[in-house]
Design a protein around this motif. Structure first.
Motif, PDB file in Angstrom:
ATOM      1  N   SER A 107      -2.255  -2.187   8.941  1.00  0.00           N
ATOM      2  CA  SER A 107      -1.920  -1.057   8.282  1.00  0.00           C
ATOM      3  C   SER A 107      -0.376  -0.750   8.302  1.00  0.00           C
ATOM      4  O   SER A 107       0.275  -0.004   7.353  1.00  0.00           O
ATOM      5  CB  SER A 107      -2.650   0.257   8.364  1.00  0.00           C
ATOM      6  OG  SER A 107      -2.322   0.793   9.924  1.00  0.00           O
ATOM      7  N   CYS A 108       0.320  -1.414   9.469  1.00  0.00           N
ATOM      8  CA  CYS A 108       1.544  -1.098   9.368  1.00  0.00           C
ATOM      9  C   CYS A 108       2.702  -1.368   8.464  1.00  0.00           C
ATOM     10  O   CYS A 108       3.347  -0.628   8.120  1.00  0.00           O
ATOM     11  CB  CYS A 108       2.154  -1.864  10.971  1.00  0.00           C
ATOM     12  SG  CYS A 108       3.967  -1.671  11.216  1.00  0.00           S
ATOM     13  N   PRO A 109       2.644  -2.582   7.809  1.00  0.00           N
ATOM     14  CA  PRO A 109       3.661  -2.875   6.741  1.00  0.00           C
ATOM     15  C   PRO A 109       3.286  -2.162   5.622  1.00  0.00           C
ATOM     16  O   PRO A 109       4.078  -1.772   4.759  1.00  0.00           O
ATOM     17  CB  PRO A 109       3.578  -4.513   6.473  1.00  0.00           C
ATOM     18  CG  PRO A 109       2.125  -4.700   7.130  1.00  0.00           C
ATOM     19  CD  PRO A 109       2.084  -3.971   8.405  1.00  0.00           C
ATOM     20  N   ILE A 110       1.992  -1.994   5.262  1.00  0.00           N
ATOM     21  CA  ILE A 110       1.552  -0.890   4.048  1.00  0.00           C
ATOM     22  C   ILE A 110       2.187   0.379   4.467  1.00  0.00           C
ATOM     23  O   ILE A 110       2.522   1.150   3.362  1.00  0.00           O
ATOM     24  CB  ILE A 110       0.016  -0.913   4.011  1.00  0.00           C
ATOM     25  CG1 ILE A 110      -0.511  -2.367   3.653  1.00  0.00           C
ATOM     26  CG2 ILE A 110      -0.253  -0.053   2.992  1.00  0.00           C
ATOM     27  CD1 ILE A 110      -0.052  -2.952   2.694  1.00  0.00           C
ATOM     28  N   THR A 111       2.044   0.949   5.631  1.00  0.00           N
ATOM     29  CA  THR A 111       2.647   2.174   5.876  1.00  0.00           C
ATOM     30  C   THR A 111       4.216   2.553   5.934  1.00  0.00           C
ATOM     31  O   THR A 111       4.672   3.235   5.511  1.00  0.00           O
ATOM     32  CB  THR A 111       1.963   2.820   7.218  1.00  0.00           C
ATOM     33  OG1 THR A 111       0.481   2.903   7.220  1.00  0.00           O
ATOM     34  CG2 THR A 111       2.591   4.176   7.655  1.00  0.00           C
ATOM     35  N   LEU A 112       4.862   1.320   6.624  1.00  0.00           N
ATOM     36  CA  LEU A 112       6.364   1.633   6.865  1.00  0.00           C
ATOM     37  C   LEU A 112       7.027   0.725   5.714  1.00  0.00           C
ATOM     38  O   LEU A 112       8.195   0.868   5.543  1.00  0.00           O
ATOM     39  CB  LEU A 112       6.596   0.882   8.133  1.00  0.00           C
ATOM     40  CG  LEU A 112       6.108   1.484   9.374  1.00  0.00           C
ATOM     41  CD1 LEU A 112       6.397   0.770  10.561  1.00  0.00           C
ATOM     42  CD2 LEU A 112       6.230   3.042   9.254  1.00  0.00           C
ATOM     43  N   GLY A 113       6.445   0.001   4.582  1.00  0.00           N
ATOM     44  CA  GLY A 113       7.005  -0.452   3.686  1.00  0.00           C
ATOM     45  C   GLY A 113       8.028   0.194   2.945  1.00  0.00           C
ATOM     46  O   GLY A 113       9.167  -0.024   2.841  1.00  0.00           O
ATOM     47  N   ALA A 114       7.437   1.283   2.424  1.00  0.00           N
ATOM     48  CA  ALA A 114       8.204   2.382   1.530  1.00  0.00           C
ATOM     49  C   ALA A 114       9.204   2.811   2.375  1.00  0.00           C
ATOM     50  O   ALA A 114      10.321   2.964   2.030  1.00  0.00           O
ATOM     51  CB  ALA A 114       7.286   3.220   1.103  1.00  0.00           C
ATOM     52  N   GLY A 115       9.032   3.190   3.548  1.00  0.00           N
ATOM     53  CA  GLY A 115      10.188   3.748   4.369  1.00  0.00           C
ATOM     54  C   GLY A 115      11.275   2.853   4.471  1.00  0.00           C
ATOM     55  O   GLY A 115      12.617   3.180   4.478  1.00  0.00           O
TER      56      GLY A 115
END
Length: 506
Positions: A170-178
């Motif tokens: 879930s990390c890249p899904i969570t932080l990608g937009a940031g």
């Protein structure tokens, strides 16, 4: 727009668009109530103890990085893993001597439950310690848990390891937009968001195709060995090449370095709030949840996106029933039917990439030169109409056994509609909450993944009871009920964001 304005956009959450026009100057605006740092110019930039970027062209500012350094390599592997085991679920049940079809479906969907837990911790930690350390730690755990899945000796342990790999993934899904908001100016953000969203849309589409042939040729365990190899490569690349992009952390590090070099203990970052890491974590950990349930914009847009995204996984559960049982496709050929959805997603990608930023810029120029997050929404009008239409087409063409190409075309249309809902929704939320894009993305990811995990579990019984026509029509009617949502926020979104009634306190 000059570089200084781009930096302001990257380090604040649109102070102008969130401040009430009738407020006294000393009143707190929505930014401060959300825990957002004031823009640099509000912190007396002439103060010699304030540490900021060395001008608008500072090469240390991620906004000024070259395009090559802004390209990421982890957007596709994680979503690919979400559905790649779907085609091998029957083989998993045979291996562990089980006939429980619900557990078979859960082996696939439990991965998405990890997306519900991971973002609530990953997002706030990234806003304290930075993006890179979270990427690297989660990449390592994702690699380890894929190995654990490959060697699992029971159905229960496989499900647990899938859950843990989903949390790490879930990390890249969570932080990608940031990460995008850290590095990409607002006017170019739409195109960057298109490529980031490509992973969550295309990954689940091509996963079953790869899994079907790999499971048939080598067995289901080789699905996880493939994921292990891919995740290992990504881990090494990001560990060696990825650099920190979060301005809060970069300026904090710069401040600490200058304190050592100058001996001036009074130096502080322009983004420093004066809070300790413990206090920041306490505020940050609740931010995604409060945004989700107390902001009508975040809640309704996230719920709408979650429903449409969940439909993608629910439709995938019907493919064996439709194309194998009804049209007589082989296991491998059923995997090929997912290409229709992939083709539609690619069309959506190119359409949104070509139109999103141009449309937002045109609306900005037409309305006095001020950008508003709502300028991202017109693309969503198209998707809101296409999604229910494609669901009705798929449901009734499969019900009446129309030639197999027609329902595949329907899935392509659906994926196109999904992309034109998902991209403007996510970009709208990021534009509205730029600095804390990770938190707002986490809020959206939690509810989206929850429905993506649970809807497929109910699909089999629903279609048994209602049939393909009426079962899919139920989904279509729900999608019809959400058609007014983008129009509502197009007309009233700015007013809602400025309203005292909907301010979120931390």
């Amino acid at each position: 727009m000059d570089h200084s304005k781009e930096v302001e956009d990257a380090l604040s959450i649109h102070t102008e668009s969130t401040k009430l026009p009738d407020e006294a100057p000393d009143n707190q605006d929505l930014e401060s109530q959300l825990g957002h740092q004031p823009a640099p110019e509000e912190k007396t930039p002439t103060d010699p103890n304030i540490v900021d970027w060395d001008g608008p062209d500072d090469p240390a500012n991620p906004m000024n990085w070259s395009t090559g350094r802004k390209v990421g390599a982890i957007g596709m592997t994680r979503p690919l893993a979400s559905t790649i085991i779907a085609s091998g679920a029957e083989d998993v049940l045979v291996t562990f001597h089980s006939t429980n079809q619900t557990l078979g479906a859960f082996v696939t969907s439990v991965y998405l439950l990890g997306y519900c837990f991971g973002p609530l911790v990953i997002a706030p930690l990234s806003e304290i310690y930075g993006r890179t350390i979270l990427y690297n730690v989660c990449n390592a755990f994702f690699f380890i848990f894929n190995i654990a899945c490959a060697v699992a000796n029971s159905l229960g342990s496989l499900i647990v390891f899938r859950l843990l790999s989903g949390i790490a993934a879930s990390c890249p899904i969570t932080l990608g937009a940031g990460s995008i908001s850290d590095m990409v100016p607002l006017e170019k953000r739409g195109l960057a968001m298109v490529f980031w969203i490509m992973g969550p849309v295309l990954g689940p589409t091509f996963g079953p195709l790869a899994g079907a042939y790999l499971a048939q040729a080598k067995g289901w365990r080789w699905i996880f060995w493939l994921l292990t190899i891919l995740s290992g490569v990504v881990f090494v690349i990001t560990l060696l090449l990825m650099r920190e992009s979060y301005a809060f952390v970069l300026l904090k590090r710069k401040t600490e370095r200058l304190r050592k070099e100058t001996g001036n203990s009074h130096l502080r970052s322009v983004l420093d709030t004066g809070r300790t890491n413990k206090d920041l974590l306490k505020f940050s950990i609740v931010r995604p949840t409060k945004l989700l349930f107390l902001s009508p914009i975040v809640f309704l847009m996230s719920l709408y996106l979650a429903i449409v995204y969940g439909y993608l996984y629910l439709l995938f559960t019907t493919f064996p029933r439709v194309f194998q049982d009804q049209y007589g496709f082989s296991n491998g050929a059923v995997g090929l039917t997912y290409l229709g959805s992939g083709a539609g997603a690619f069309l959506g990608l190119f359409f949104c990439g070509a139109v999103s930023d141009r449309l937002a810029k045109a609306l900005k120029n037409r309305n006095g030169g001020d950008h508003k997050p709502e300028y991202r929404l017109p693309l969503m009008f198209i998707g809101a109409l296409i999604v229910p239409a494609s669901l009705f087409l798929y449901g009734w063409t499969t019900e009446y056994k129309v030639h197999w190409i027609v329902p595949i075309i329907a899935t392509a249309i659906f994926s196109f509609g999904l992309f034109t809902v998902m991209m403007p929704t996510t970009t709208y939320l990021v534009d509205a909450y730029t600095t804390y894009a990770a938190s707002v993305t986490a809020a959206a990811t939690v509810i989206r993944s929850l429905l993506g995990a649970l809807l497929p579990l109910a699909g089999s019984k629903m279609y048994d009871a209602l049939g393909l026509g009426w079962g899919t029509s139920v989904l279509g009617f729900i999608a019809v009920a959400f058609i007014p949502v983008p129009f509502l926020f197009w007309m009233y979104g700015e007013r809602i964001r400025k309203s005292k009634l909907f301010r979120v306190h931390f």
